[in-house]
Motif scaffolding. Structure first.
Motif, PDB file in Angstrom:
ATOM      1  N   VAL A  63      43.002  33.121  47.834  1.00  0.00           N
ATOM      2  CA  VAL A  63      43.514  34.474  47.609  1.00  0.00           C
ATOM      3  C   VAL A  63      43.214  35.275  48.867  1.00  0.00           C
ATOM      4  O   VAL A  63      42.099  35.748  49.067  1.00  0.00           O
ATOM      5  CB  VAL A  63      42.865  35.119  46.368  1.00  0.00           C
ATOM      6  CG1 VAL A  63      43.462  36.513  46.126  1.00  0.00           C
ATOM      7  CG2 VAL A  63      43.049  34.240  45.146  1.00  0.00           C
ATOM      8  N   GLU A  64      44.226  35.395  49.724  1.00  0.00           N
ATOM      9  CA  GLU A  64      44.039  36.168  50.953  1.00  0.00           C
ATOM     10  C   GLU A  64      43.868  37.647  50.631  1.00  0.00           C
ATOM     11  O   GLU A  64      43.002  38.325  51.186  1.00  0.00           O
ATOM     12  CB  GLU A  64      45.230  35.962  51.892  1.00  0.00           C
ATOM     13  CG  GLU A  64      45.345  34.561  52.465  1.00  0.00           C
ATOM     14  CD  GLU A  64      44.320  34.287  53.549  1.00  0.00           C
ATOM     15  OE1 GLU A  64      43.537  35.193  53.900  1.00  0.00           O
ATOM     16  OE2 GLU A  64      44.283  33.154  54.041  1.00  0.00           O
ATOM     17  N   TYR A  97      48.913  35.003  48.569  1.00  0.00           N
ATOM     18  CA  TYR A  97      48.299  33.732  48.191  1.00  0.00           C
ATOM     19  C   TYR A  97      48.692  32.638  49.174  1.00  0.00           C
ATOM     20  O   TYR A  97      49.821  32.591  49.648  1.00  0.00           O
ATOM     21  CB  TYR A  97      48.746  33.290  46.790  1.00  0.00           C
ATOM     22  CG  TYR A  97      48.571  34.323  45.714  1.00  0.00           C
ATOM     23  CD1 TYR A  97      47.317  34.826  45.387  1.00  0.00           C
ATOM     24  CD2 TYR A  97      49.679  34.798  45.008  1.00  0.00           C
ATOM     25  CE1 TYR A  97      47.160  35.771  44.399  1.00  0.00           C
ATOM     26  CE2 TYR A  97      49.531  35.748  44.010  1.00  0.00           C
ATOM     27  CZ  TYR A  97      48.275  36.226  43.712  1.00  0.00           C
ATOM     28  OH  TYR A  97      48.136  37.168  42.727  1.00  0.00           O
ATOM     29  N   ARG A  98      47.747  31.732  49.397  1.00  0.00           N
ATOM     30  CA  ARG A  98      48.045  30.502  50.117  1.00  0.00           C
ATOM     31  C   ARG A  98      47.803  29.346  49.160  1.00  0.00           C
ATOM     32  O   ARG A  98      46.670  29.140  48.705  1.00  0.00           O
ATOM     33  CB  ARG A  98      47.178  30.374  51.372  1.00  0.00           C
ATOM     34  CG  ARG A  98      47.429  31.486  52.387  1.00  0.00           C
ATOM     35  CD  ARG A  98      46.494  31.402  53.563  1.00  0.00           C
ATOM     36  NE  ARG A  98      46.729  30.184  54.318  1.00  0.00           N
ATOM     37  CZ  ARG A  98      45.803  29.580  55.062  1.00  0.00           C
ATOM     38  NH1 ARG A  98      44.575  30.057  55.121  1.00  0.00           N
ATOM     39  NH2 ARG A  98      46.094  28.499  55.738  1.00  0.00           N
ATOM     40  N   LEU A  99      48.870  28.631  48.828  1.00  0.00           N
ATOM     41  CA  LEU A  99      48.818  27.558  47.853  1.00  0.00           C
ATOM     42  C   LEU A  99      48.797  26.213  48.574  1.00  0.00           C
ATOM     43  O   LEU A  99      49.545  26.010  49.535  1.00  0.00           O
ATOM     44  CB  LEU A  99      50.028  27.625  46.917  1.00  0.00           C
ATOM     45  CG  LEU A  99      50.396  29.012  46.364  1.00  0.00           C
ATOM     46  CD1 LEU A  99      51.643  28.914  45.501  1.00  0.00           C
ATOM     47  CD2 LEU A  99      49.243  29.604  45.589  1.00  0.00           C
ATOM     48  N   LEU A 152      33.456  27.974  51.775  1.00  0.00           N
ATOM     49  CA  LEU A 152      34.835  27.884  51.302  1.00  0.00           C
ATOM     50  C   LEU A 152      35.428  29.256  51.020  1.00  0.00           C
ATOM     51  O   LEU A 152      34.717  30.197  50.633  1.00  0.00           O
ATOM     52  CB  LEU A 152      34.899  27.048  50.019  1.00  0.00           C
ATOM     53  CG  LEU A 152      34.627  25.553  50.163  1.00  0.00           C
ATOM     54  CD1 LEU A 152      34.369  24.931  48.816  1.00  0.00           C
ATOM     55  CD2 LEU A 152      35.816  24.873  50.839  1.00  0.00           C
ATOM     56  N   ARG A 153      36.747  29.328  51.191  1.00  0.00           N
ATOM     57  CA  ARG A 153      37.496  30.535  50.843  1.00  0.00           C
ATOM     58  C   ARG A 153      38.422  30.301  49.654  1.00  0.00           C
ATOM     59  O   ARG A 153      39.050  31.233  49.160  1.00  0.00           O
ATOM     60  CB  ARG A 153      38.321  30.990  52.053  1.00  0.00           C
ATOM     61  CG  ARG A 153      37.471  31.404  53.258  1.00  0.00           C
ATOM     62  CD  ARG A 153      38.336  31.841  54.429  1.00  0.00           C
ATOM     63  NE  ARG A 153      39.162  32.971  54.034  1.00  0.00           N
ATOM     64  CZ  ARG A 153      40.455  33.093  54.343  1.00  0.00           C
ATOM     65  NH1 ARG A 153      41.056  32.128  55.017  1.00  0.00           N
ATOM     66  NH2 ARG A 153      41.132  34.141  53.970  1.00  0.00           N
ATOM     67  N   GLY A 205      38.791  38.324  50.050  1.00  0.00           N
ATOM     68  CA  GLY A 205      38.205  39.210  51.038  1.00  0.00           C
ATOM     69  C   GLY A 205      36.877  38.743  51.591  1.00  0.00           C
ATOM     70  O   GLY A 205      36.108  39.537  52.143  1.00  0.00           O
ATOM     71  N   GLY A 206      36.599  37.454  51.474  1.00  0.00           N
ATOM     72  CA  GLY A 206      35.352  36.919  51.975  1.00  0.00           C
ATOM     73  C   GLY A 206      35.286  35.423  51.767  1.00  0.00           C
ATOM     74  O   GLY A 206      36.298  34.773  51.484  1.00  0.00           O
ATOM     75  N   TYR A 207      34.095  34.862  51.887  1.00  0.00           N
ATOM     76  CA  TYR A 207      33.925  33.433  51.681  1.00  0.00           C
ATOM     77  C   TYR A 207      32.620  33.185  50.931  1.00  0.00           C
ATOM     78  O   TYR A 207      31.750  34.079  50.844  1.00  0.00           O
ATOM     79  CB  TYR A 207      33.926  32.669  53.006  1.00  0.00           C
ATOM     80  CG  TYR A 207      32.843  33.079  53.988  1.00  0.00           C
ATOM     81  CD1 TYR A 207      31.608  32.429  54.006  1.00  0.00           C
ATOM     82  CD2 TYR A 207      33.064  34.102  54.903  1.00  0.00           C
ATOM     83  CE1 TYR A 207      30.609  32.803  54.893  1.00  0.00           C
ATOM     84  CE2 TYR A 207      32.081  34.488  55.793  1.00  0.00           C
ATOM     85  CZ  TYR A 207      30.851  33.831  55.789  1.00  0.00           C
ATOM     86  OH  TYR A 207      29.865  34.210  56.665  1.00  0.00           O
TER      87      TYR A 207
END
Length: 227
Positions: A63-64, A97-99, A152-153, A205-207
């Motif tokens: 979730v960017e 989103y990046r899927l 991980l993000r 918004g973070g990792y």
């Protein structure tokens, strides 16, 4: 192994959390069944094809940007004398989103081609949540390798987070880690079906730095936990 990376930025999304009623709450990310359903629709697969795809594809998501949480309330009218219940629906406006999908090379190639020329109009969530690419080359095929990672993000299993983790904020507008029951499959009985859930932790918004590394898939070098 080949992988498919799909970057989308819909105008709005709603991924219904199915165990609520008068509050139509939403996951802040596309669940596994929703994301695979998007591919199945683009490929023109019937229900049986969708069921097979759930078993053949591994899925992860970053979730960017969670987007702005919006609530809309409507009153459902049935018949005179019937109690009127207000129903609130949760939407996310302009998320990003990046899927990530991984599977057999031939399957990934077919899914990629289907997104470029879909059989059915792709949508991500309910029927009002059309898929909007985040950029021109929003879908791409990459090499996938196996590895281990503790930073991980992507969304991760709840048990990995509970074993010890720290959330590191990168942006002021963030989504702190929260536990969800994500639908990952279905059980069928006649014409009916029931969702099968897995507990996951999602954030934006973070990792996350985990106490113990997880086995991950490296999509062109980027670590993603794939369910």
């Amino acid at each position: 192994m080949l992988g498919l990376v799909v970057e989308v930025r819909p105008i709005q999304t709603h991924f219904r959390i199915p165990y609520n009623s008068l509050l139509l709450d939403s996951y802040p990310f596309p669940p596994w069944t929703t994301a695979v359903g998007m591919l199945a629709g683009a490929m023109g697969l019937p229900e049986e094809g969708f069921k097979r795809l759930l078993d053949e594809v591994r899925y992860g998501v970053i979730v960017e940007e969670a987007g702005s949480r919006v609530e809309e309330t409507a009153v459902v009218y049935k018949n005179p004398g019937t109690p009127v219940y207000p129903i609130t629906k949760v939407l996310y406006h302009r998320p990003y989103y990046r899927l990530f999908f991984a599977g057999k090379d031939e399957l990934i190639e077919k899914a990629y081609e289907a997104l470029l020329d879909p059989v059915f109009t792709p949508y991500l969530g309910d029927s009002e949540s059309l898929l909007y690419p985040a950029k021109r080359d929003y879908a791409r095929i990459v090499e996938v390798k196996e590895g281990e990672e503790s930073t991980l993000r992507s969304i991760i299993p709840e048990e990995a987070y509970s074993a010890g983790a720290r959330f590191c904020v990168l942006r002021r507008n963030n989504l702190t880690p929260r536990n969800y029951r994500m639908s990952v499959s279905f059980t069928y009985r006649g014409k009916g079906r029931r969702a099968v859930f897995k507990r996951v932790v999602a954030f934006a918004g973070g990792y996350v730095e985990l106490a113990n590394p997880l086995k991950v898939l490296l999509f062109d070098g980027e670590p993603v936990f794939a369910f």
